[in-house]
Design an enzyme around this catalytic site. Structure first.
Site, PDB file in Angstrom:
ATOM      1  N   LYS A 266      41.967  10.288 -64.144  1.00  0.00           N
ATOM      2  CA  LYS A 266      42.695  10.711 -62.955  1.00  0.00           C
ATOM      3  C   LYS A 266      42.281  12.143 -62.614  1.00  0.00           C
ATOM      4  CE  LYS A 266      45.439   7.305 -64.691  1.00  0.00           C
ATOM      5  NZ  LYS A 266      46.723   7.227 -65.361  1.00  0.00           N
ATOM      6  N   ARG A 389      55.479  -2.674 -61.316  1.00  0.00           N
ATOM      7  CA  ARG A 389      56.083  -1.567 -62.053  1.00  0.00           C
ATOM      8  C   ARG A 389      57.583  -1.813 -62.061  1.00  0.00           C
ATOM      9  NH1 ARG A 389      52.161   1.510 -64.855  1.00  0.00           N
ATOM     10  NH2 ARG A 389      52.666  -0.412 -65.891  1.00  0.00           N
ATOM     11  N   PHE A 455      52.806  -6.396 -70.087  1.00  0.00           N
ATOM     12  CA  PHE A 455      52.321  -6.415 -68.701  1.00  0.00           C
ATOM     13  C   PHE A 455      50.804  -6.385 -68.614  1.00  0.00           C
ATOM     14  CE2 PHE A 455      50.943  -2.024 -68.123  1.00  0.00           C
ATOM     15  CZ  PHE A 455      51.602  -1.364 -69.152  1.00  0.00           C
TER      16      PHE A 455
HETATM   17  C1  LIG Z   1      47.102   7.074 -66.712  1.00  0.00           C
HETATM   18  C2  LIG Z   1      48.066   7.943 -67.320  1.00  0.00           C
HETATM   19  C3  LIG Z   1      48.076   8.180 -68.689  1.00  0.00           C
HETATM   20  C4  LIG Z   1      47.125   7.479 -69.634  1.00  0.00           C
HETATM   21  O1  LIG Z   1      45.800   7.782 -69.361  1.00  0.00           O
HETATM   22  P1  LIG Z   1      44.589   6.755 -69.662  1.00  0.00           P
HETATM   23  O2  LIG Z   1      43.368   7.549 -69.426  1.00  0.00           O
HETATM   24  O3  LIG Z   1      44.749   5.600 -68.745  1.00  0.00           O
HETATM   25  O4  LIG Z   1      44.730   6.352 -71.088  1.00  0.00           O
HETATM   26  C5  LIG Z   1      49.019   9.056 -69.183  1.00  0.00           C
HETATM   27  N1  LIG Z   1      49.903   9.655 -68.377  1.00  0.00           N
HETATM   28  C6  LIG Z   1      49.933   9.442 -67.054  1.00  0.00           C
HETATM   29  C7  LIG Z   1      50.922  10.158 -66.206  1.00  0.00           C
HETATM   30  C8  LIG Z   1      49.017   8.584 -66.471  1.00  0.00           C
HETATM   31  O5  LIG Z   1      49.067   8.369 -65.153  1.00  0.00           O
END
Ligand SMILES: *Cc1c(COP(=O)(O)O)cnc(C)c1O
Length: 482
Positions: A266, A389, A455
């Site tokens: 992200k 969700r 899920f």
């Molecule tokens: C996606 C996400 C994670 C986990 O990250 P991954 O790279 O998918 O393992 C942890 N916290 C939040 C807020 C996220 O959106």
């Protein structure tokens, strides 16, 4: 960019980038989509992406990369230990969050694994503004439990509160007093709170939580995975941040915390993750776990190419033109759906649009997974895949009964800079049709139910033949299968 005035148009969100690489998409006829969702056990996670027209499952690892990121990937230094790439990433992380020591990990949940293993003991309690699925599981696996201390506004689906991700300070103090600070290894604040609709936390609230933590000698941990959306909202919704640059707001947030971790799927728009701290002792404690679970200390399971991309992604994460696309397209998506009377979570946040499944398909009992049923129906009528969700994403109660979720949502994520406005209008239009025909949607039941995180890989079947009825009505109304 928001706020650009138009002559004839309603003020549209305007892209501050151009698209120079394209990827062809498939829109299957509805009969094929029905087959595909059946094969996937009515679980959108199990669809093949070649059967999906618009993949709105998640923003994880699916944001569009920039030309600068792709260019940087070509100059990666592929050495096992001491790679120059690692030091470039470390520098970029320091610049972004102002902290000294970085531990690399292959993704966000891997950071959570290392953090929980290091800090959580059986019987511990971890307060947070809201849980995230993998975070909670890691804490539970270490014998701890999670307490969600959200404000009343957080679970009000229709609201105009600008910071629904805020933590309730009084509840935090009361909990610490009740269980004792020695049983609270850390307080976790999640930026851009994922499961309640990508809702932000204000800088003011983060500062308040930080001062409570300091008072009781408890570590404050920030999950910065979704911080770019949060930064956009701090800048546009919070008086205190109006005259600060995005980089300054990021530093002000990170300054409040002892531990920062993030998923670079992200934040950084690539692949990977990292934990960042200032405390050398804490760093040393966690350091030994990285080579066991992730990889050597200078890559932690990431490819050097991805690390180069994350370094540039972090620079772009403080560029308003690069981070505004998500929240502004989501706002427009929300405006369209609201204009068709489809119930959504408001105000719109980051990450994606969230449909209020409990209201849309309230005729389906909670135990028959309202949001999962709606997500399957959306795929059937539009070829877009979202994510449940709600109750299905919860673990069952210890007595085996369903834990009915506080919110029952379908999320349609907008990976950053990936979709066009006409694609968003298409999905909104199909959802408008589905909403008018919502009485046709029925429930689901498990045929294969894993014990943990069901899920992700659980399989379900429709109760009755509602999906065939839905397809029939679609073909009547549209006169064709697309
Ligand atoms: C996606 C996400 C994670 C986990 O990250 P991954 O790279 O998918 O393992 C942890 N916290 C939040 C807020 C996220 O959106």
């Amino acid at each position: 960019m928001a706020g650009i005035k138009f002559f004839k148009e309603d003020n549209l969100p305007l892209e501050m980038h151009k698209v120079r690489i394209v990827q062809k998409l498939n829109l299957l006829p509805i009969e094929k989509r029905l087959e595909a969702i059946k094969e996937a056990g009515n679980n959108t996670f199990l669809l093949r992406n070649s059967d999906v027209y618009l993949d709105m499952l998640t923003d994880s690892g699916t944001n569009a990369m920039s030309d600068r990121q792709l260019g940087a990937m070509m100059v990666a230094d592929d050495s096992y230990a001491g790679s120059a790439t690692y030091y470039r990433l470390e520098e970029a992380v320091r610049k972004f969050c102002g902290k000294q020591y970085m531990l690399p990990a292959h993704q966000g949940r891997a950071c959570e694994h290392i953090l929980a293993k290091t800090l959580v003991k059986p019987g511990d309690v971890v307060p947070m503004n809201y849980h995230f699925t993998t975070t909670k599981t890691h804490i539970n696996l270490c014998g701890g439990r999670v307490e969600e201390l959200f404000t009343e506004e957080a679970v009000k689906l229709v609201s105009d509160h600008p910071f629904k991700g805020n933590m309730d300070i009084q509840k935090l103090i009361a909990l610490i007093e009740e269980v004792g600070a020695e049983h609270v290894p850390f307080v976790r604040l999640e930026m851009g709170t994922n499961l309640i609709g990508g809702q932000p936390i204000s800088l003011a609230n983060i500062k308040e939580v930080s001062s409570v933590c300091k008072k009781y000698g408890i570590l404050l941990m920030i999950d910065a995975s979704l911080i770019t959306d949060n930064l956009y909202f701090n800048k546009t919704r919070e008086e205190e941040c109006k005259d600060m640059s995005i980089a300054e707001i990021a530093l002000a947030i990170c300054n409040c915390a002892d531990i920062i971790y993030f998923s670079a799927r992200k934040l950084g728009s690539a692949k990977g993750g990292a934990i960042v701290v200032d405390d050398k002792n804490l760093y040393d404690q966690m350091k030994v776990l990285i080579p066991i679970y992730e990889g050597f200390l200078t890559y932690g399971g990431m490819s050097t190419r991805e690390m180069e991309a994350v370094a540039i992604g972090l620079e772009e994460a403080v560029d308003m033109d690069m981070i505004s696309h998500g929240p502004e397209f989501i706002k427009e998506f929300g405006r369209l759906l609201s204009s068709y009377n489809v119930p959504i979570v408001t105000p719109t946040g980051g990450l994606g649009i969230h449909l209020n499944a409990r209201e849309i398909v309230g005729h389906i009992p909670g135990e028959q997974y309202q949001a999962a049923a709606l997500a399957a129906a959306i795929y059937i009528v539009s070829g877009a895949r979202g994510m449940e969700r709600g109750t299905l994403s919860e673990e069952k109660n210890p007595d085996g009964s369903e834990h009915i979720a506080a919110c029952e949502l379908v999320r349609l994520a907008l990976p950053r800079r990936v979709f066009t406005l006409s694609q968003i209008r298409f999905v909104a239009d199909r959802i408008a049709w589905l909403y008018e025909n919502r009485h046709l949607i029925g429930g689901l039941r498990f045929v294969e139910e894993p014990e943990v995180m069901r899920f992700f890989i659980g399989r379900l079947e429709p109760i009755g033949n509602w999906q065939e009825e839905l397809v029939k009505k679609f073909k009547e109304d549209f006169g064709e299968s697309l």
